[in-house]
Design a protein around this motif. Structure first.
Motif, PDB file in Angstrom:
ATOM      1  N   ALA A 166     -22.437  32.863   3.543  1.00  0.00           N
ATOM      2  CA  ALA A 166     -23.133  31.925   2.747  1.00  0.00           C
ATOM      3  C   ALA A 166     -23.904  30.893   3.373  1.00  0.00           C
ATOM      4  N   ILE A 167     -24.986  30.620   2.932  1.00  0.00           N
ATOM      5  CA  ILE A 167     -25.914  29.811   3.513  1.00  0.00           C
ATOM      6  C   ILE A 167     -26.733  28.870   2.441  1.00  0.00           C
ATOM      7  N   GLY A 168     -27.210  27.746   2.752  1.00  0.00           N
ATOM      8  CA  GLY A 168     -27.847  27.078   2.053  1.00  0.00           C
ATOM      9  C   GLY A 168     -27.082  25.903   1.519  1.00  0.00           C
ATOM     10  N   GLY A 169     -27.462  24.710   2.054  1.00  0.00           N
ATOM     11  CA  GLY A 169     -26.779  23.288   1.466  1.00  0.00           C
ATOM     12  C   GLY A 169     -25.385  23.327   1.239  1.00  0.00           C
ATOM     13  N   ILE A 170     -24.774  23.934   2.231  1.00  0.00           N
ATOM     14  CA  ILE A 170     -23.212  23.765   2.139  1.00  0.00           C
ATOM     15  C   ILE A 170     -22.881  22.747   3.139  1.00  0.00           C
ATOM     16  N   ASN A 171     -21.743  21.930   2.797  1.00  0.00           N
ATOM     17  CA  ASN A 171     -21.453  20.961   3.206  1.00  0.00           C
ATOM     18  C   ASN A 171     -20.108  20.530   3.267  1.00  0.00           C
TER      19      ASN A 171
ATOM     20  N   LEU B 141     -22.782  34.620  -5.162  1.00  0.00           N
ATOM     21  CA  LEU B 141     -21.710  34.815  -4.037  1.00  0.00           C
ATOM     22  C   LEU B 141     -20.660  35.962  -4.575  1.00  0.00           C
ATOM     23  N   ARG B 142     -19.974  35.507  -5.623  1.00  0.00           N
ATOM     24  CA  ARG B 142     -18.991  36.328  -6.015  1.00  0.00           C
ATOM     25  C   ARG B 142     -19.482  37.670  -6.439  1.00  0.00           C
ATOM     26  N   GLU B 143     -20.591  37.704  -7.166  1.00  0.00           N
ATOM     27  CA  GLU B 143     -21.022  39.175  -7.459  1.00  0.00           C
ATOM     28  C   GLU B 143     -21.407  39.998  -6.187  1.00  0.00           C
TER      29      GLU B 143
ATOM     30  N   GLY C  76     -27.595  33.388  -0.450  1.00  0.00           N
ATOM     31  CA  GLY C  76     -28.286  31.845  -0.603  1.00  0.00           C
ATOM     32  C   GLY C  76     -29.657  31.753  -1.086  1.00  0.00           C
ATOM     33  N   ALA C  77     -29.725  30.336  -1.384  1.00  0.00           N
ATOM     34  CA  ALA C  77     -29.001  29.218  -1.193  1.00  0.00           C
ATOM     35  C   ALA C  77     -28.065  29.062  -2.179  1.00  0.00           C
ATOM     36  N   MET C  78     -27.024  28.467  -1.599  1.00  0.00           N
ATOM     37  CA  MET C  78     -26.001  28.317  -2.586  1.00  0.00           C
ATOM     38  C   MET C  78     -26.241  26.915  -3.443  1.00  0.00           C
ATOM     39  N   PHE C  79     -26.669  25.874  -2.676  1.00  0.00           N
ATOM     40  CA  PHE C  79     -26.888  24.693  -3.216  1.00  0.00           C
ATOM     41  C   PHE C  79     -28.283  24.205  -2.663  1.00  0.00           C
ATOM     42  N   PRO C  80     -28.851  23.065  -3.375  1.00  0.00           N
ATOM     43  CA  PRO C  80     -30.177  22.479  -2.992  1.00  0.00           C
ATOM     44  C   PRO C  80     -30.042  22.324  -1.234  1.00  0.00           C
ATOM     45  N   THR C  81     -31.344  22.648  -0.768  1.00  0.00           N
ATOM     46  CA  THR C  81     -31.091  22.335   0.630  1.00  0.00           C
ATOM     47  C   THR C  81     -32.546  21.699   1.209  1.00  0.00           C
ATOM     48  N   THR C  82     -32.543  20.924   2.191  1.00  0.00           N
ATOM     49  CA  THR C  82     -33.749  20.461   2.672  1.00  0.00           C
ATOM     50  C   THR C  82     -34.279  20.950   3.902  1.00  0.00           C
ATOM     51  N   SER C  83     -33.574  22.096   4.412  1.00  0.00           N
ATOM     52  CA  SER C  83     -34.086  22.759   5.571  1.00  0.00           C
ATOM     53  C   SER C  83     -34.903  23.767   5.297  1.00  0.00           C
TER      54      SER C  83
END
Length: 99
Positions: free
Chosen positions: A48-53, A35-37, A16-23
């Motif tokens: 997987a961590i970061g901006g997941i929803n 992640l695929r790699e 991660g981060a997978m996507f933008p995150t505010t945390s």
């Protein structure tokens, strides 16, 4: 890094981060391709961590994540229990291939 972690005896690898995150201020977006790699590089469980929803978790699951770590997707929701249930349902849908 994932291979080095495996060789060092890691039980799992986080990506991660997978996507933008505010945390986490300044988090570097690795994205789905990273992640695929990692999934292809090591047999370890991949977190997987970061901006997941709810809206993007299917991408993460289909890219090979064994599990996810979230904060805002649950704790930032007005109804934590519903947010958790919705996230679990989205994961189950992605794993079954119906999404």
């Amino acid at each position: 890094q994932a291979r080095a972690a495996q060789e060092g005896g890691a039980d799992y690898v986080a990506v991660g981060a997978m996507f933008p995150t505010t945390s986490k201020a300044g988090a570097i977006i690795k994205g789905i391709e990273a992640l695929r790699e990692v999934r292809q590089a090591v047999p370890l469980p991949v977190v997987a961590i970061g901006g997941i929803n709810r809206e993007n978790v299917a991408q993460v699951v289909m890219a090979g994540a064994d599990c996810i770590a979230v904060i805002n997707a649950v704790m930032g929701a007005p109804d934590v229990e519903k947010a958790t249930a919705d996230l679990v349902a989205a994961i189950e849908e992605a794993r079954s291939g119906t999404r």
